[in-house]
Design an enzyme around this catalytic site. Structure first.
Site, PDB file in Angstrom:
ATOM      1  N   ASP A  97       0.801  -1.319  -0.052  1.00 24.18           N
ATOM      2  CA  ASP A  97      -0.039   0.152   0.043  1.00 24.18           C
ATOM      3  C   ASP A  97       1.060   1.179  -0.147  1.00 24.18           C
ATOM      4  OD1 ASP A  97      -3.169   0.196   0.710  1.00 24.18           O
ATOM      5  OD2 ASP A  97      -2.132   2.029   0.896  1.00 24.18           O
ATOM      6  N   ASP A 151       4.545   2.596  -3.709  1.00 22.07           N
ATOM      7  CA  ASP A 151       3.608   2.799  -4.798  1.00 22.07           C
ATOM      8  C   ASP A 151       3.618   1.515  -5.523  1.00 22.07           C
ATOM      9  OD1 ASP A 151       2.138   3.464  -6.880  1.00 22.07           O
ATOM     10  OD2 ASP A 151       3.310   5.465  -7.358  1.00 22.07           O
ATOM     11  N   ASP A 186      -9.371   1.256  -7.387  1.00 18.02           N
ATOM     12  CA  ASP A 186      -9.861   2.759  -7.577  1.00 18.02           C
ATOM     13  C   ASP A 186     -10.306   2.453  -9.097  1.00 18.02           C
ATOM     14  OD1 ASP A 186     -10.567   5.215  -8.469  1.00 18.02           O
ATOM     15  OD2 ASP A 186      -9.039   6.062  -7.288  1.00 18.02           O
ATOM     16  N   ASP A 236     -16.645  -4.228  -6.436  1.00 20.52           N
ATOM     17  CA  ASP A 236     -18.098  -4.302  -6.293  1.00 20.52           C
ATOM     18  C   ASP A 236     -18.606  -3.102  -7.546  1.00 20.52           C
ATOM     19  OD1 ASP A 236     -16.706  -1.845  -5.157  1.00 20.52           O
ATOM     20  OD2 ASP A 236     -19.036  -1.003  -4.637  1.00 20.52           O
ATOM     21  N   GLU A 282     -11.807  -5.266   4.017  1.00 21.55           N
ATOM     22  CA  GLU A 282     -12.777  -4.296   4.755  1.00 21.55           C
ATOM     23  C   GLU A 282     -13.879  -3.690   3.835  1.00 21.55           C
ATOM     24  OE1 GLU A 282      -8.658  -4.509   6.426  1.00 21.55           O
ATOM     25  OE2 GLU A 282      -9.593  -3.872   4.517  1.00 21.55           O
ATOM     26  N   TYR A 283     -13.500  -3.293   2.562  1.00 19.17           N
ATOM     27  CA  TYR A 283     -14.398  -2.851   1.767  1.00 19.17           C
ATOM     28  C   TYR A 283     -15.404  -3.563   1.601  1.00 19.17           C
ATOM     29  CZ  TYR A 283     -12.387   1.798   0.267  1.00 19.17           C
ATOM     30  OH  TYR A 283     -12.109   3.052   0.158  1.00 19.17           O
ATOM     31  N   GLU A 284     -15.071  -4.880   1.375  1.00 22.48           N
ATOM     32  CA  GLU A 284     -16.098  -6.159   1.070  1.00 22.48           C
ATOM     33  C   GLU A 284     -16.960  -6.378   2.022  1.00 22.48           C
ATOM     34  OE1 GLU A 284     -15.533 -10.495  -0.665  1.00 22.48           O
ATOM     35  OE2 GLU A 284     -13.809  -9.561  -0.256  1.00 22.48           O
TER      36      GLU A 284
END
EC number: 2.1.1.33
Length: 211
Positions: free
Chosen positions: A69, A96, A118, A154, A192-194
């Site tokens: 990350d 990066d 993103d 998603d 976490e997003y999921e």
């Protein structure tokens, strides 16, 4: 995933060299030495707060995992999870991930994970999408022949774009899930997003693509 700067993040990362690779440019072609074994190496680009990469490392002790990350504070939270899990088969990189050839030799890793990248929805930003052809060029170099990308999102637009991009690149689609959580897929580890999106009832898309 943008988060507020975390006080002490740098000190936390620097205090845990057993997990955080502080000189990643020097690790190129030496990853198996760093892990101390010849097990397969799987890399997650954009590991966020670490739920996926730490969960996968715990679930698969015979595979080495690297979480990448660009955000120092985010990676420090990933380190919290890694310390909590306490397994030896994981490393973290604060870099990066736009050119992984800086950190990995040709064919040095065995699988790549792109989770909830993103989507860069505007056409003029197409080249920033991690499934754009120039990124695929890079990924192909660091993966072995028949190496795989496992991709989750998603975002329907990014998913459809990525299917086309993989196919046009000549990749083989080994599996496509239009609703991952409603499928019989086993062993899924959520990011976490999921978790957040699934709690809201949003569909999660997944694809396994092979070079």
């Amino acid at each position: 995933m943008r988060v507020r700067n975390r006080k002490g993040a740098t000190e936390l990362l620097e205090a845990n060299p057993q997990y955080v690779v502080l000189n990643p440019l020097e690790a190129k072609a030496k990853w198996r030495d760093l892990f101390g074994n010849d097990n397969p190496i799987h890399v997650e680009v954009g590991s966020g707060k670490g739920a996926f990469v730490s969960g996968m490392a715990k679930q698969n002790p015979d595979i080495n995992y690297i979480g990448i990350d660009i955000q120092k504070s985010v990676l420090s939270y990933a380190l919290d999870k890694v310390l909590e899990v306490g397994v030896p088969n994981i490393k973290l990189l604060w870099v990066d991930g736009s050119d992984l050839t800086d950190y990995f030799e040709d064919g040095e890793i065995d699988r790549l994970y792109l989770n909830f990248s993103d989507p860069w929805p505007k056409k003029r930003h197409e080249k920033r999408r991690l499934t754009y052809k120039t990124f695929l060029d890079t990924f192909k170099r660091i993966l072995p022949e028949n190496g795989e990308i496992h991709f989750k999102t998603d975002n329907r637009g990014l998913f459809e774009y990525s299917l086309v991009s993989f196919s046009q690149y000549g990749m083989k689609l080994n599996g496509v899930w239009l609703d991952l959580h409603a499928s019989d897929f086993e062993g899924n580890v959520m990011t976490e997003y999921e978790q957040k999106f699934s709690n809201k009832g949003q569909v999660i898309y997944r694809v396994e693509a092979e070079f």
